[in-house]
Design a protein around this motif. Structure first.
Motif, PDB file in Angstrom:
ATOM      1  N   TRP A 171      32.233  40.731  37.894  1.00 18.66           N
ATOM      2  CA  TRP A 171      33.536  40.200  38.306  1.00 18.66           C
ATOM      3  C   TRP A 171      34.012  40.844  39.605  1.00 18.66           C
ATOM      4  N   LEU A 172      33.675  42.114  39.811  1.00 17.49           N
ATOM      5  CA  LEU A 172      34.103  42.789  41.039  1.00 17.49           C
ATOM      6  C   LEU A 172      33.327  42.272  42.242  1.00 17.49           C
ATOM      7  N   SER A 173      32.059  41.965  42.039  1.00 14.07           N
ATOM      8  CA  SER A 173      31.246  41.468  43.151  1.00 14.07           C
ATOM      9  C   SER A 173      31.717  40.103  43.636  1.00 14.07           C
ATOM     10  N   LYS A 174      32.498  39.396  42.803  1.00 14.02           N
ATOM     11  CA  LYS A 174      33.023  38.086  43.197  1.00 14.02           C
ATOM     12  C   LYS A 174      34.308  38.195  44.011  1.00 14.02           C
ATOM     13  N   GLN A 175      34.884  39.399  44.070  1.00 11.73           N
ATOM     14  CA  GLN A 175      36.098  39.615  44.859  1.00 11.73           C
ATOM     15  C   GLN A 175      35.710  39.871  46.312  1.00 11.73           C
ATOM     16  N   PRO A 176      36.441  39.303  47.253  1.00 14.84           N
ATOM     17  CA  PRO A 176      36.156  39.616  48.661  1.00 14.84           C
ATOM     18  C   PRO A 176      36.305  41.129  48.878  1.00 14.84           C
ATOM     19  N   LYS A 177      35.337  41.729  49.562  1.00 13.85           N
ATOM     20  CA  LYS A 177      35.374  43.175  49.781  1.00 13.85           C
ATOM     21  C   LYS A 177      36.612  43.604  50.557  1.00 13.85           C
ATOM     22  N   SER A 178      37.215  42.687  51.287  1.00 13.34           N
ATOM     23  CA  SER A 178      38.413  43.022  52.059  1.00 13.34           C
ATOM     24  C   SER A 178      39.694  42.879  51.243  1.00 13.34           C
ATOM     25  N   SER A 179      39.585  42.421  49.984  1.00  9.73           N
ATOM     26  CA  SER A 179      40.782  42.216  49.169  1.00  9.73           C
ATOM     27  C   SER A 179      41.349  43.547  48.695  1.00  9.73           C
ATOM     28  N   ALA A 180      42.658  43.554  48.485  1.00 15.80           N
ATOM     29  CA  ALA A 180      43.323  44.757  47.974  1.00 15.80           C
ATOM     30  C   ALA A 180      42.795  45.105  46.587  1.00 15.80           C
ATOM     31  N   LEU A 181      42.484  44.104  45.772  1.00  9.49           N
ATOM     32  CA  LEU A 181      41.973  44.361  44.423  1.00  9.49           C
ATOM     33  C   LEU A 181      40.627  45.068  44.484  1.00  9.49           C
ATOM     34  N   HIS A 182      39.731  44.564  45.295  1.00  5.86           N
ATOM     35  CA  HIS A 182      38.395  45.178  45.401  1.00  5.86           C
ATOM     36  C   HIS A 182      38.521  46.625  45.862  1.00  5.86           C
ATOM     37  N   GLY A 183      39.304  46.864  46.896  1.00  6.53           N
ATOM     38  CA  GLY A 183      39.476  48.218  47.410  1.00  6.53           C
ATOM     39  C   GLY A 183      40.115  49.145  46.392  1.00  6.53           C
TER      40      GLY A 183
END
Length: 89
Positions: free
Chosen positions: A16-28
């Motif tokens: 699920w984390l790999s589906k988040q854009p790496k630039s998103s606040a959630l991923h960071g």
């Protein structure tokens, strides 16, 4: 032969984390929390989320979604949460 999960300290891995854009606040935020021991208070979550460009409201929404989906668990009434299902957590 059984498959083994390679756990590398400090590296958050989840489908699920790999589906988040790496630039998103959630991923960071998730990556930072995982690297710092996987457990934070709600206030720390908000601060880390803001450091990654998000708003408090968006951070609270994402945290609620993660809780609803079982990706974090609540530890106490003080608002501490722990990431679930990430390498090292």
């Amino acid at each position: 032969m059984t498959a083994a999960l390679l756990i590398v300290p400090g590296i958050a891995q989840a489908d699920w984390l790999s589906k988040q854009p790496k630039s998103s606040a959630l991923h960071g935020t998730v990556k930072t929390v995982a690297e710092s021991g996987c457990t934070v208070s709600a206030a720390q979550w908000d601060r880390i989320y803001a450091d990654h460009g998000g708003t408090e409201r968006a951070g609270d929404y994402d945290l609620l979604q993660l809780f609803t989906e079982g990706k974090v668990r609540s530890n106490d009434a003080g608002g501490h949460v722990t990431l679930v299902g990430l390498a090292g957590c």
